[in-house]
Design an enzyme around this catalytic site. Sequence first.
Site, PDB file in Angstrom:
ATOM      1  N   GLU A  73       0.835  -1.208   0.000  1.00 13.42           N
ATOM      2  CA  GLU A  73       0.000   0.000   0.000  1.00 13.42           C
ATOM      3  C   GLU A  73       0.865   1.251   0.000  1.00 13.42           C
ATOM      4  OE1 GLU A  73      -2.564   2.168  -0.743  1.00 13.42           O
ATOM      5  OE2 GLU A  73      -3.583   0.330  -0.125  1.00 13.42           O
ATOM      6  N   ASP A 128       1.072   3.915  -3.171  1.00 14.50           N
ATOM      7  CA  ASP A 128       0.644   5.307  -3.020  1.00 14.50           C
ATOM      8  C   ASP A 128       1.747   6.283  -3.417  1.00 14.50           C
ATOM      9  OD1 ASP A 128      -1.748   4.350  -2.047  1.00 14.50           O
ATOM     10  OD2 ASP A 128      -1.287   4.712   0.055  1.00 14.50           O
ATOM     11  N   SER A 165      -7.524   1.808  -3.713  1.00  8.19           N
ATOM     12  CA  SER A 165      -6.427   2.503  -3.039  1.00  8.19           C
ATOM     13  C   SER A 165      -5.454   3.107  -4.046  1.00  8.19           C
ATOM     14  CB  SER A 165      -5.676   1.564  -2.111  1.00  8.19           C
ATOM     15  OG  SER A 165      -5.001   0.596  -2.847  1.00  8.19           O
ATOM     16  N   GLY A 206     -24.401   9.470 -16.638  1.00  7.80           N
ATOM     17  CA  GLY A 206     -24.262  10.414 -15.537  1.00  7.80           C
ATOM     18  C   GLY A 206     -23.721   9.731 -14.291  1.00  7.80           C
TER      19      GLY A 206
END
Length: 532
Positions: free
Chosen positions: A253, A257, A454, A509
Amino acid sequence: MSMQHTPEERRSAETRSVPLPGSERAPAPGARDLLGPVDPSRRIEATVILRRQEELTEVPSTPLSRDELASTYGASAADLDLAVRTFTDLGLEVVESDAASRRIRLAGSVEQLSSIFGTSLDELTSRSPDGTSVTHRHRTGGLQVPAALDGVVVAVLGLDDRPQARAQFRVIPLAATGTSYTPPQLGKIYNFPDGTDGAGQTVAILELGGGYGKQDLDAYFQGLGIPTPTITAVGVDGGANQPGQDPAGADGEVLLDIEVVGALAPKANIVVYFAPNTDAGFLDSIIAASHSNPAPAAISISWGQSEDAWTAQARMAFDQAMADAAALGVTVTAAAGDNGSADGATDSKDHADFPASSPHVLACGGTRLQADPATGVISAETVWNDGPNSATGGGYSDVFPVPSWQSGITGHAKHKPSPKKAGRGVPDVSGVADPQTGYRVRVDGKDMVIGGTSAVAPLWAALIARLAQATNRRFGLIQPLLYQNGTQPASGFHDITTGSNGSYRAGTGWDPCTGLGSPDGTALLALLETKP
């Protein structure tokens, strides 16, 4: 006219206790192996949040300074003084106190804190949100606060230090992937604005475990032909950058990131906040990041948990902290979840993931992407759904009402009758998240492909930084600028109209699978330049 209390009356108010609304805590999932009461002499810390002196009912259109936030929406000097004095008189150590964030960090023995807050703390093993077993402090039921602080204290977090959130990502072996993209390729596919690189901007990333090593990052960015960005690690509540302990988990993670933000906004300053995976650690990291100087253009959060797995006081404290972030001009991007419309719950009901479901957060959902990296042309983009436990989160909040900027939207139900539509719709925006069409990254010396929502939160955080650079403005709560009432495709987005995440399907939409869609960064910039 204020009443003067005698010392005896004050002592009586300090020793009497009243219930703290919203503090009721259910037993931890899979609680077992009760090890007995926590050592009463053990020193622990807790985070206390005080009430606002004035309600923040609408985020200001112009960002506030930290001093302006404190003077209008922070804790009053009287409340802060009363709380500090009350807790000090009761024998607790006030480690930190701050009017702007309304936060007090307390320390004391287990015996002291248990007595003051009317609870008992046991040590046991339970099942954490990522499915692993973990031993932690545990409490159930509600808390009490000193009667003198009735209504002044609105949350007490961290006494129970069970893991609160899970990282929203999915890893697959490099050989198993059909299609994968580097972040710069996604920048081209999603048409990030030319002439922008994040220079002059700061992007904060929150992590509740794991770490990164410079060697991994240098190798990764060298492979992309990008100088390693400026990256700083900040510890919160004892958290620290600790790489190499969990390559298949938290390290994945952290590196995902950083590598996504660093590759898409290579000239931005990247600050990574490491905190314990508890409700207090998570909240304290949000406060630390949003109140830093300079304030970041965006905060990326790739951690979350089903709304019903939080105490009401924690949800409220988090939502208020993210409202403060928005008021300070900070856009918070958060992963909408990786477990479909049920969000991994086993009660046969749909759940939104929090903190993505906060109306003060830009909630990021996931797609499956087929595109030509060379030309940037998208041939197909649909809802990410590889099964109930590998699909984008999305749906409707059970606790937050529909915000004004979402009032004109209608969702799409897959089944009839339509699932209950309770409140704020999730997500707002999306991007590629399917690990089968995922992100090429490097973790603990290994090249791999990672997906999950994530990855979408840092992608959007990097885009926000580049839009902030191009417009020389800070967006804070950006949704009012993005939404257009009705069911027409929104400007600045690729509208996703195919696929479902369980109970909900995509449509023209906004929809509760992919929100307004995936970004067309240059079109978004043009849109933002037309809006005050």
